[in-house]
Design a protein around this motif. Structure first.
Motif, PDB file in Angstrom:
ATOM      1  N   VAL A  41      36.704  22.640  76.647  1.00 30.84           N
ATOM      2  CA  VAL A  41      36.204  21.403  77.527  1.00 30.84           C
ATOM      3  C   VAL A  41      35.635  20.424  76.441  1.00 30.84           C
ATOM      4  O   VAL A  41      36.459  19.342  76.823  1.00 30.84           O
ATOM      5  CB  VAL A  41      34.362  21.962  78.555  1.00 30.84           C
ATOM      6  CG1 VAL A  41      33.847  21.113  78.336  1.00 30.84           C
ATOM      7  CG2 VAL A  41      35.056  23.190  79.208  1.00 30.84           C
ATOM      8  N   ILE A  42      34.890  20.731  75.230  1.00 26.68           N
ATOM      9  CA  ILE A  42      33.969  19.325  74.311  1.00 26.68           C
ATOM     10  C   ILE A  42      35.102  18.559  74.296  1.00 26.68           C
ATOM     11  O   ILE A  42      35.839  17.493  73.398  1.00 26.68           O
ATOM     12  CB  ILE A  42      33.183  20.215  74.090  1.00 26.68           C
ATOM     13  CG1 ILE A  42      32.203  20.626  74.349  1.00 26.68           C
ATOM     14  CG2 ILE A  42      32.761  19.359  72.284  1.00 26.68           C
ATOM     15  CD1 ILE A  42      32.114  21.534  73.069  1.00 26.68           C
ATOM     16  N   LYS A  43      36.541  19.315  73.400  1.00 31.78           N
ATOM     17  CA  LYS A  43      37.698  18.356  73.186  1.00 31.78           C
ATOM     18  C   LYS A  43      38.288  17.983  74.044  1.00 31.78           C
ATOM     19  O   LYS A  43      38.896  16.952  73.319  1.00 31.78           O
ATOM     20  CB  LYS A  43      38.422  20.270  71.874  1.00 31.78           C
ATOM     21  CG  LYS A  43      39.316  18.934  71.555  1.00 31.78           C
ATOM     22  CD  LYS A  43      40.329  20.259  70.523  1.00 31.78           C
ATOM     23  CE  LYS A  43      41.504  19.560  69.883  1.00 31.78           C
ATOM     24  NZ  LYS A  43      42.140  21.012  69.175  1.00 31.78           N
ATOM     25  N   ASN A  44      38.672  18.251  74.999  1.00 33.85           N
ATOM     26  CA  ASN A  44      39.364  17.391  75.686  1.00 33.85           C
ATOM     27  C   ASN A  44      38.425  16.112  76.916  1.00 33.85           C
ATOM     28  O   ASN A  44      38.526  15.662  77.873  1.00 33.85           O
ATOM     29  CB  ASN A  44      39.745  18.256  76.731  1.00 33.85           C
ATOM     30  CG  ASN A  44      40.874  19.107  76.411  1.00 33.85           C
ATOM     31  OD1 ASN A  44      41.519  18.375  75.953  1.00 33.85           O
ATOM     32  ND2 ASN A  44      40.770  20.418  76.948  1.00 33.85           N
ATOM     33  N   LEU A  45      36.811  15.915  76.749  1.00 32.34           N
ATOM     34  CA  LEU A  45      36.039  14.698  76.923  1.00 32.34           C
ATOM     35  C   LEU A  45      36.493  13.782  76.642  1.00 32.34           C
ATOM     36  O   LEU A  45      37.746  13.321  75.444  1.00 32.34           O
ATOM     37  CB  LEU A  45      34.822  15.375  76.242  1.00 32.34           C
ATOM     38  CG  LEU A  45      33.951  16.409  76.989  1.00 32.34           C
ATOM     39  CD1 LEU A  45      32.409  16.347  76.553  1.00 32.34           C
ATOM     40  CD2 LEU A  45      33.924  16.730  78.495  1.00 32.34           C
ATOM     41  N   ARG A  46      36.500  12.735  77.748  1.00 30.05           N
ATOM     42  CA  ARG A  46      37.074  11.404  77.205  1.00 30.05           C
ATOM     43  C   ARG A  46      36.413  10.286  77.924  1.00 30.05           C
ATOM     44  O   ARG A  46      36.261   9.186  77.399  1.00 30.05           O
ATOM     45  CB  ARG A  46      38.371  11.295  78.532  1.00 30.05           C
ATOM     46  CG  ARG A  46      39.608  12.153  78.524  1.00 30.05           C
ATOM     47  CD  ARG A  46      40.223  11.736  77.220  1.00 30.05           C
ATOM     48  NE  ARG A  46      41.440  12.351  76.901  1.00 30.05           N
ATOM     49  CZ  ARG A  46      41.678  13.770  75.738  1.00 30.05           C
ATOM     50  NH1 ARG A  46      40.505  13.859  75.253  1.00 30.05           N
ATOM     51  NH2 ARG A  46      42.321  14.683  76.162  1.00 30.05           N
TER      52      ARG A  46
END
Length: 202
Positions: free
Chosen positions: A65-70
């Protein structure tokens, strides 16, 4: 403004909650993927052990989730370290935003204490992009901030400010929508408050 703070098994999270409240915003403390993805800003703070933290994050799917935050994300202390590729603390693979490995301080003389603890000056990198300058603007010529850590991120291509304890290391980093502080802005007086304001005003 909707500000989410990542909830996981790390210390010091409530001091960050209180620091944001002092700036007039009531943040949500959450481990919900939906709430993190839908927030305007996300803060990823923490003190504690990298292996234990990554174990919790992976078990709850929060690493992905964190890695894919924009949206803008601010990693603080262990939050900075967990955004790197790997940590010597527990020999654990981390989230991998920054292509850097977290190292343990190795004392070179009797005066070197680990953990490093106290107020240290930070030095702005000579070459920062405009986005990185946004986080570090209006801090004055010689900003001092408060550190507590046994591990550090070496200076790398994403370093936007350094500190010097035993050796120079990354005090702040930036890549895309991810910003970090190895120190604790929530414990760093006016300078730390300005950094948090700068982040919230992005």
């Amino acid at each position: 403004m909707n500000v989410a703070i990542v909830k996981y098994n790390a210390g010091n999270i409530y001091s960050v909650v209180n620091a944001i409240k002092r700036l007039g915003i009531i943040p949500i403390l959450t481990d919900s993927a939906d709430e993190l993805q839908n927030a305007d800003k996300v803060i990823f703070p923490g003190q504690g052990n990298a292996l234990e933290a990554m174990t919790y994050l992976k078990a709850h799917g929060l690493d992905k989730v964190i890695k894919n935050l924009r949206q803008p994300v601010l990693g603080i202390c262990v939050g900075q370290q967990l955004l790197c590729r790997h940590s010597e603390e527990g020999d654990v693979d981390c989230i991998g935003i920054f292509d850097a490995d977290v190292k343990r301080f190795q004392p070179t003389q009797h005066e070197d204490k680990v953990p490093a603890m106290g107020w240290e000056e930070i030095y702005m990198a000579d070459e920062k992009d405009d986005a990185a300058n946004v986080l570090l603007k209006d801090l004055g010529k010689h900003p001092y901030v408060y550190f507590v850590h046994s591990y550090y991120v070496p200076v790398c291509e994403n370093t936007i400010a350094t500190a010097d304890y035993i050796l120079p290391y990354s005090a702040c980093m930036h890549k895309g929508n991810f910003y970090t502080c190895q120190f604790h802005p929530e414990k760093s007086g006016d300078v730390g408050e300005q950094i948090l304001k700068n982040f919230l005003n992005m």
